[in-house]
Design an enzyme around this catalytic site. Structure first.
Site, short mmCIF file in Angstrom:
data_model
loop_
_atom_site.label_atom_id
_atom_site.label_comp_id
_atom_site.label_asym_id
_atom_site.label_seq_id
_atom_site.Cartn_x
_atom_site.Cartn_y
_atom_site.Cartn_z
N ASP A 271 -6.32 4.44 -5.41
CA ASP A 271 -5.51 3.94 -6.52
C ASP A 271 -5.24 5.14 -7.42
O ASP A 271 -5.93 6.16 -7.37
CB ASP A 271 -6.21 2.79 -7.27
CG ASP A 271 -5.19 1.98 -8.09
OD1 ASP A 271 -4.04 2.45 -8.26
OD2 ASP A 271 -5.54 0.89 -8.57
C1 BGC Z 1 -2.33 0.27 -10.02
C2 BGC Z 1 -1.81 0.14 -8.61
C3 BGC Z 1 -0.47 0.80 -8.50
C4 BGC Z 1 -0.58 2.25 -8.94
C5 BGC Z 1 0.71 3.02 -8.88
C6 BGC Z 1 -2.29 1.71 -10.51
O1 BGC Z 1 -2.59 1.79 -11.86
O2 BGC Z 1 -3.64 -0.23 -10.10
O3 BGC Z 1 -1.74 -1.21 -8.25
O4 BGC Z 1 0.04 0.67 -7.21
O5 BGC Z 1 -1.03 2.29 -10.27
O6 BGC Z 1 1.59 2.59 -9.84
#
Ligand code: BGC
Length: 752
Positions: A271
């Site tokens: 993530d």
């Molecule tokens: C989120 C993800 C997301 C990623 C990219 C993170 O903060 O938890 O779900 O895909 O950001 O935007």
């Protein structure tokens, strides 16, 4: 786009060489990694054998907010990811979250995944994945960051709207076709957030303590189905910790479960900002690192991609001989496999964007997911020849596709509920609007602006007085409220503070109920809300966040163009203390700071397997609306079910068949559910568990024999001591039900 063209040219050139080669016998000139007649594994190994250590390491970390390098020298393309999961996020600047200002990146927004789950229709899941995948493909994305399948443990979780509800079986059945549809475009799914990311509060620091059985039976099945049945090409590690290790580089989660037990051959993506340690990232299964906050590893500095944990620090460890290159080859191999499956697969389709088919898909998924929670006196559908319909509430006009965090979108269009109702209202019917309350007047996310001016200077009392005055002579009053995508509502990075409707909406609804008996409340949210006024309101509709076609889907149901057929994928509790996670004190939610100098917050899932309907069964709690509940404009009569055998043995299946009749005057869809009870077990088990369902369409007067087949697996529990799924011989019950609280009949059978 530029890279895509370059790659296509390169492959075309190489293929020409083959054709000419057939005549000139120079076939050997085509490198194996470009040879489409070779298997993906052969191509991956060949590419790997040509790469330097630096090139391999470069594959493993971002070079911008959303992309990672390919191998320029070999013509291997970059990997472009994008959110996910409800539409394709607009382009941001190379190293900023702000908009890149492109004018060709508006999308169709599909309904939120809670709505998809509420359709209980795997065909809708395939259509969803295929459609959003076509948009991603057209935009030249290789990875779409979704779908999300974290389990609905608490109604306060700000991101529940991005997930598929409380039940591991329902989420497993729905996630698989989504992935199939998406990946049929040559775009990888990135199933998130693996795992135990069931709240937003303290999401980076929560260490979840959960017993193995609960982990395997409740929190992992949807991920396992995504990997084994869906064949997901990537998976995203979650922010939180498990066994004191971050999930983006967690030995148990990634090495032992995902790879060793499930045989995952895809790439693990961190993530964004979920990576914290080079050595753990090397050994514990992370393949692609995104969004780290690195400037020597503190929040903030731009363009510091060389500082990523899997960048220069990795090269330094290799150079000093402290780590070898075995893991490096594994990681590079997985990223190359991803590239071969996506951008280097010349047979993948070209995709499409903003097509009428995509809007139609969004509308159909919305139509099928909206849930009619209550309909006393057949208040709905709107009928007769209404002269005046009053619509009240901010959510009737507020754009919902902007906000909520990373799933925020820039849409080509979004039909508001008010506009949808106006378009569908019969000729000559006045559709009036009153604001009712003021919620969130913001309308911006990462530079995408709705352009709506929702400012309002009148007091709450004045707004209520206006709505009530207007309501008195209306044939119908439609209140459209609920939550929104502002921080503290249905939004990433924060949880709700209570189960209550915010912004004083309860008072508005109560006043409207006094003023007009034909009141319909449409709740727009991704979460359960308390409804203290429910007895005073004849009709309640759960409308979710429905994307581009929101207003049309809502109007379809309100006016009866579509007979509602969605059922709840989560329990609506009466009050927060009826929820298991909120029944044991702060240890179970939101967790307790460890106070050992670390920033870790410990949280224990004391309730174990007992969440949602399983908790209600155990504690004899009557919810506001149960899991699996949803009404129709027609009625369904369930006949006497039969089973094709009395005893089930290993290797066999058992089929339960129930006649279901549409006894009303309009066609409709019913979702028949099958729950299983283990009468006696060596381990304590929930009273019943969902193990099958089927959505059937019935014309008025029509009867269908609805058959649901299960295998012995459906009877199994996870025995942590044996670390194995176990089915014990004995007596079982199969409940044919219209919801978790509406069991129509029960059959007994044995497993021998
Ligand atoms: C989120 C993800 C997301 C990623 C990219 C993170 O903060 O938890 O779900 O895909 O950001 O935007």
């Amino acid at each position: 786009m530029r890279i895509q063209v370059a790659m296509t040219t390169l492959i075309a050139t190489a293929l020409t060489a083959v054709t000419i080669g057939a005549q000139t016998s120079s076939q050997a000139t085509i490198p194996v990694y470009l040879d489409q007649t070779k298997s993906i594994e052969e191509r991956v190994e060949d590419a790997l054998s040509r790469m330097t250590t630096q090139e391999k390491v470069a594959l493993l970390h971002a070079q911008s907010k959303f992309n990672s390098p390919g191998v320029k020298r070999l013509g291997i393309p970059e990997v472009w990811t994008d959110d996910g999961p409800h539409g394709v996020r607009p382009e941001v600047l190379w190293d900023e979250w702000d908009q890149a200002g492109w004018t060709n990146d508006s999308c169709v927004a599909f309904p939120a995944l809670t709505c998809l789950a509420a359709s209980w229709n795997p065909e809708m899941a395939y259509l969803y994945g295929k459609s959003v995948g076509e948009e991603a493909r057209y935009r030249n994305k290789q990875v779409l960051l979704g779908p999300g399948v974290n389990i609905y443990r608490t109604p306060l979780n700000g991101r529940n709207f991005e997930y598929m509800g409380e039940d591991p079986y329902l989420a497993s059945i729905m996630v698989v076709p989504y992935i199939h549809g998406l990946q049929s475009n040559g775009v990888a799914a990135c199933v998130k957030h693996y795992a135990l990311n069931n709240q937003e509060v303290n999401r980076h620091t929560t260490n979840v303590n959960v017993d193995d059985r609960t982990l395997y039976e409740l929190y992992l099945p949807a991920f396992k189905a995504a990997v084994q049945q869906g064949g997901a090409w990537t998976i995203m590690g979650a922010y939180n910790l498990y066994q004191d290790q971050h999930n983006c580089h967690n030995d148990v989660m990634l090495n032992k479960i995902l790879r060793d037990e499930w045989g995952f051959d895809g790439a693990v993506v961190s993530d964004w900002g979920g990576t914290h340690d080079t050595r753990e990232a090397i050994t514990n299964g992370l393949d692609m690192e995104f969004g780290s906050w690195t400037d020597g590893l503190a929040n903030g500095r731009s363009n510091a991609y060389d500082n990523y944990y899997l960048a220069q620090p990795y090269l330094d460890l290799i150079a000093s001989g402290e780590v070898g290159t075995e893991e490096l080859d594994q990681k590079a191999r997985r990223v190359l496999r991803l590239i071969m499956r996506t951008s280097m697969n010349p047979n993948r389709p070209w995709g499409s964007m903003l097509s009428p088919e995509h809007y139609a898909a969004a509308r159909e998924i919305g139509d099928q997911g909206i849930v009619l929670l209550k309909n006393d006196g057949h208040c709905l559908p709107i009928s007769g020849e209404p002269k005046k319909i009053l619509v009240v509430g901010e959510n009737a006009v507020k754009m919902m596709t902007v906000g909520g965090g990373s799933s925020s979108l820039k849409v080509q269009r979004e039909v508001s509920p008010l506009d949808g109702i106006r378009a569908a209202a019969p000729e000559g019917c006045q559709v009036a609007y009153a604001r009712g309350y003021v919620g969130d007047v913001g309308g911006e996310y990462n530079g995408v602006v709705t352009g709506q001016d929702l400012s309002e200077s009148r007091s709450a009392a004045e707004l209520i007085a206006e709505a009530v005055a207007q309501a008195k002579d209306a044939d119908y009053v439609i209140f459209i409220g609920g939550l929104n995508k502002a921080s503290g509502q249905d939004c990433e990075d924060s949880d709700r503070e209570s189960l209550d409707l915010p912004y004083g909406q309860d008072a508005v609804i109560e006043a409207l109920a006094q003023a007009n008996p034909r009141l319909v409340v449409v709740n727009v949210s991704g979460n359960a809300v308390a409804m203290p006024w429910v007895a005073q309101v004849p009709s309640v509709v759960q409308a979710w966040f429905l994307g581009s076609e929101a207003g049309n889907s809502i109007a379809d149901v309100l006016f009866g163009k579509v007979n509602p057929s969605g059922k709840l994928p989560m329990t609506f509790p009466v009050k927060l203390t009826d929820v298991a996670a909120h029944s044991f004190g702060p240890e179970t939610y939101p967790g307790v700071p460890r106070n050992d100098g670390s920033n870790i917050v410990d949280e224990t899932y004391t309730e174990g397997l007992y969440i949602g309907y399983k908790w209600n069964d155990k504690q004899h709690i009557t919810p506001l609306f149960p899991f699996g509940h949803g009404l129709s404009y027609t009625d369904f009569a369930y006949g006497k079910p039969t089973a094709d055998k009395k005893e089930l043995h290993e290797g066999e299946t058992i089929t339960f068949t129930v006649p279901v009749t549409n006894t009303g005057a309009v066609a409709g869809d019913e979702i028949v559910q099958l729950y299983i009870t283990d009468e006696k077990s060596s381990l304590d088990r929930p009273y019943k568990e969902l193990k099958g369902f089927k959505k059937v369409h019935l014309e008025p007067g029509e009867t269908q024999q609805v058959a649901i087949t299960i295998e012995p697996d459906a009877l199994a529990f996870f025995d942590a001591d044996q670390h194995a799924w176990v089915v014990e011989p004995g007596d079982f019950k199969a409940h044919v039900a219209a919801s978790a609280d509406d069991v129509k009949s029960t059959l007994s059978f044995k497993y021998k």
